[in-house]
Write a protein that holds these residues in place. Sequence first.
Motif, PDB file in Angstrom:
ATOM      1  N   SER A 102       0.824  -1.208   0.000  1.00 12.28           N
ATOM      2  CA  SER A 102       0.000   0.000   0.000  1.00 12.28           C
ATOM      3  C   SER A 102       0.861   1.263   0.000  1.00 12.28           C
ATOM      4  O   SER A 102       0.600   2.213  -0.765  1.00 12.28           O
ATOM      5  CB  SER A 102      -0.938  -0.003   1.217  1.00 12.28           C
ATOM      6  OG  SER A 102      -0.178  -0.092   2.419  1.00 12.28           O
ATOM      7  N   ASP A 103       1.909   1.296   0.815  1.00 15.61           N
ATOM      8  CA  ASP A 103       2.801   2.465   0.837  1.00 15.61           C
ATOM      9  C   ASP A 103       3.552   2.609  -0.481  1.00 15.61           C
ATOM     10  O   ASP A 103       3.766   3.736  -0.970  1.00 15.61           O
ATOM     11  CB  ASP A 103       3.800   2.326   1.987  1.00 15.61           C
ATOM     12  CG  ASP A 103       3.138   2.443   3.360  1.00 15.61           C
ATOM     13  OD1 ASP A 103       2.039   3.029   3.428  1.00 15.61           O
ATOM     14  OD2 ASP A 103       3.725   1.938   4.341  1.00 15.61           O
ATOM     15  N   LEU A 106       1.103   4.048  -3.033  1.00  9.45           N
ATOM     16  CA  LEU A 106       0.823   5.454  -2.743  1.00  9.45           C
ATOM     17  C   LEU A 106       1.983   6.345  -3.154  1.00  9.45           C
ATOM     18  O   LEU A 106       1.777   7.471  -3.621  1.00  9.45           O
ATOM     19  CB  LEU A 106       0.517   5.624  -1.254  1.00  9.45           C
ATOM     20  CG  LEU A 106      -0.840   5.073  -0.777  1.00  9.45           C
ATOM     21  CD1 LEU A 106      -0.919   5.084   0.737  1.00  9.45           C
ATOM     22  CD2 LEU A 106      -1.987   5.870  -1.379  1.00  9.45           C
ATOM     23  N   GLU A 111       0.883  12.846  -5.302  1.00 12.85           N
ATOM     24  CA  GLU A 111      -0.210  13.731  -4.889  1.00 12.85           C
ATOM     25  C   GLU A 111      -1.211  13.997  -6.009  1.00 12.85           C
ATOM     26  O   GLU A 111      -2.348  14.360  -5.753  1.00 12.85           O
ATOM     27  CB  GLU A 111       0.372  15.059  -4.391  1.00 12.85           C
ATOM     28  CG  GLU A 111       1.206  14.936  -3.125  1.00 12.85           C
ATOM     29  CD  GLU A 111       1.754  16.268  -2.661  1.00 12.85           C
ATOM     30  OE1 GLU A 111       1.529  17.273  -3.384  1.00 12.85           O
ATOM     31  OE2 GLU A 111       2.396  16.308  -1.598  1.00 12.85           O
ATOM     32  N   SER A 125      -8.238  -0.360   3.341  1.00 10.00           N
ATOM     33  CA  SER A 125      -7.464   0.784   3.840  1.00 10.00           C
ATOM     34  C   SER A 125      -6.747   1.509   2.701  1.00 10.00           C
ATOM     35  O   SER A 125      -6.681   2.749   2.685  1.00 10.00           O
ATOM     36  CB  SER A 125      -6.452   0.297   4.880  1.00 10.00           C
ATOM     37  OG  SER A 125      -5.529  -0.614   4.288  1.00 10.00           O
ATOM     38  N   LEU A 126      -6.246   0.768   1.732  1.00 14.19           N
ATOM     39  CA  LEU A 126      -5.589   1.393   0.574  1.00 14.19           C
ATOM     40  C   LEU A 126      -6.586   2.159  -0.278  1.00 14.19           C
ATOM     41  O   LEU A 126      -6.292   3.266  -0.760  1.00 14.19           O
ATOM     42  CB  LEU A 126      -4.874   0.322  -0.250  1.00 14.19           C
ATOM     43  CG  LEU A 126      -4.163   0.798  -1.521  1.00 14.19           C
ATOM     44  CD1 LEU A 126      -3.124   1.852  -1.224  1.00 14.19           C
ATOM     45  CD2 LEU A 126      -3.540  -0.383  -2.258  1.00 14.19           C
ATOM     46  N   THR A 128      -9.375   3.619   0.735  1.00  9.62           N
ATOM     47  CA  THR A 128      -9.752   4.861   1.426  1.00  9.62           C
ATOM     48  C   THR A 128      -8.680   5.939   1.272  1.00  9.62           C
ATOM     49  O   THR A 128      -8.995   7.124   1.120  1.00  9.62           O
ATOM     50  CB  THR A 128      -9.992   4.584   2.924  1.00  9.62           C
ATOM     51  OG1 THR A 128      -8.852   3.909   3.483  1.00  9.62           O
ATOM     52  CG2 THR A 128     -11.228   3.747   3.133  1.00  9.62           C
ATOM     53  N   GLN A 129      -7.432   5.556   1.291  1.00 10.87           N
ATOM     54  CA  GLN A 129      -6.346   6.519   1.091  1.00 10.87           C
ATOM     55  C   GLN A 129      -6.286   7.016  -0.352  1.00 10.87           C
ATOM     56  O   GLN A 129      -5.976   8.186  -0.610  1.00 10.87           O
ATOM     57  CB  GLN A 129      -5.006   5.896   1.503  1.00 10.87           C
ATOM     58  CG  GLN A 129      -4.857   5.722   3.009  1.00 10.87           C
ATOM     59  CD  GLN A 129      -3.553   5.022   3.381  1.00 10.87           C
ATOM     60  OE1 GLN A 129      -3.114   4.092   2.694  1.00 10.87           O
ATOM     61  NE2 GLN A 129      -2.937   5.448   4.464  1.00 10.87           N
ATOM     62  N   LEU A 130      -6.584   6.123  -1.301  1.00 11.56           N
ATOM     63  CA  LEU A 130      -6.569   6.520  -2.715  1.00 11.56           C
ATOM     64  C   LEU A 130      -7.723   7.458  -3.052  1.00 11.56           C
ATOM     65  O   LEU A 130      -7.598   8.288  -3.971  1.00 11.56           O
ATOM     66  CB  LEU A 130      -6.634   5.277  -3.605  1.00 11.56           C
ATOM     67  CG  LEU A 130      -5.378   4.396  -3.644  1.00 11.56           C
ATOM     68  CD1 LEU A 130      -5.662   3.098  -4.363  1.00 11.56           C
ATOM     69  CD2 LEU A 130      -4.211   5.119  -4.303  1.00 11.56           C
ATOM     70  N   ARG A 131      -8.838   7.329  -2.347  1.00 17.40           N
ATOM     71  CA  ARG A 131      -9.978   8.213  -2.608  1.00 17.40           C
ATOM     72  C   ARG A 131      -9.676   9.663  -2.249  1.00 17.40           C
ATOM     73  O   ARG A 131     -10.337  10.577  -2.761  1.00 17.40           O
ATOM     74  CB  ARG A 131     -11.202   7.719  -1.832  1.00 17.40           C
ATOM     75  CG  ARG A 131     -11.755   6.402  -2.336  1.00 17.40           C
ATOM     76  CD  ARG A 131     -13.058   6.048  -1.656  1.00 17.40           C
ATOM     77  NE  ARG A 131     -13.437   4.661  -1.937  1.00 17.40           N
ATOM     78  CZ  ARG A 131     -13.380   3.675  -1.044  1.00 17.40           C
ATOM     79  NH1 ARG A 131     -12.971   3.921   0.199  1.00 17.40           N
ATOM     80  NH2 ARG A 131     -13.729   2.448  -1.381  1.00 17.40           N
ATOM     81  N   LYS A 132      -8.703   9.879  -1.398  1.00 18.00           N
ATOM     82  CA  LYS A 132      -8.323  11.245  -1.034  1.00 18.00           C
ATOM     83  C   LYS A 132      -7.496  11.924  -2.119  1.00 18.00           C
ATOM     84  O   LYS A 132      -7.385  13.154  -2.136  1.00 18.00           O
ATOM     85  CB  LYS A 132      -7.527  11.219   0.282  1.00 18.00           C
ATOM     86  CG  LYS A 132      -8.320  10.718   1.474  1.00 18.00           C
ATOM     87  CD  LYS A 132      -7.444  10.635   2.712  1.00 18.00           C
ATOM     88  CE  LYS A 132      -8.206  10.038   3.886  1.00 18.00           C
ATOM     89  NZ  LYS A 132      -7.345   9.909   5.099  1.00 18.00           N
TER      90      LYS A 132
END
Length: 255
Positions: A102-103, A106, A111, A125-126, A128-132
């Motif tokens: 996941s890291d 990302l 960005e 969890s990955l 949810t972070q990608l949706r940001k």
Amino acid sequence: MKVKRVKQAKRLLAFYQHNFGLRQPYQILVDGTFAQAALKAKIQLKEQLPKYLGGPVQLLNTKCAIMETQKFGAQLAGATLILKRFEQRRCNHSMGKSISTSDCILRLIGEQNEHHYIVATQDDSLRTQLRKIPGVPILLITHNAIALEKPSKATKGAAQSVTTDKLLGSVVEQKTLSKLEALAGTEESPKRRGRRLPSGPNPLSCKAKKKKKRRDSGLSAKDEEGTKSRKRKRRKKRAAEESAPSQDGGIEQLS
């Protein structure tokens, strides 16, 4: 594969193409969770993904993803084999060190997702972070079928700002052009329409004079010339006969 799901995916991809410059071939980052889910659902990724997305794809993985699946041993042996068939994308972190998948993904996305990646993962969890991050399409497997997630709030907000920037840019460009034209004096003055003069007759409507046709007498040009010369000769002979005195008349006078 249902037509409804394909049409929905086509519509979502058009949204990403228009607002974020997504292009073919689609670069898809696949992690071990997605490969394991495809193996359980008996989905051939190289065959099904181009059909679902409606274009050529480029399946990618990372060294960190392969090393993570290898840690689970026989439990994810099939997923490891699937990942090894894909092209490996070089990680941005320091060489020789492996981090979580996941890291790693990302960091590749960054960005703004400058390289236009599509992420295929089952990790909640990955996702949810990608949706940001705006402009990141996410693929997952639900009900034994591939599905493309709807754009997140961050993605919709970024797309709206892109459209407003385009509109404002066009307005500003028009204003600057009008100012430059005013300074340079290139503004065209409205042309005055003069009085229309009467035009002459249309030459196409006028009929041409017809030539008189000679009546065919049934004779050729040589025959006509021959008849004219003969007539003239006969007239000359008659005139000579009338002017000359007869022999009988002359004898009578002498007697």
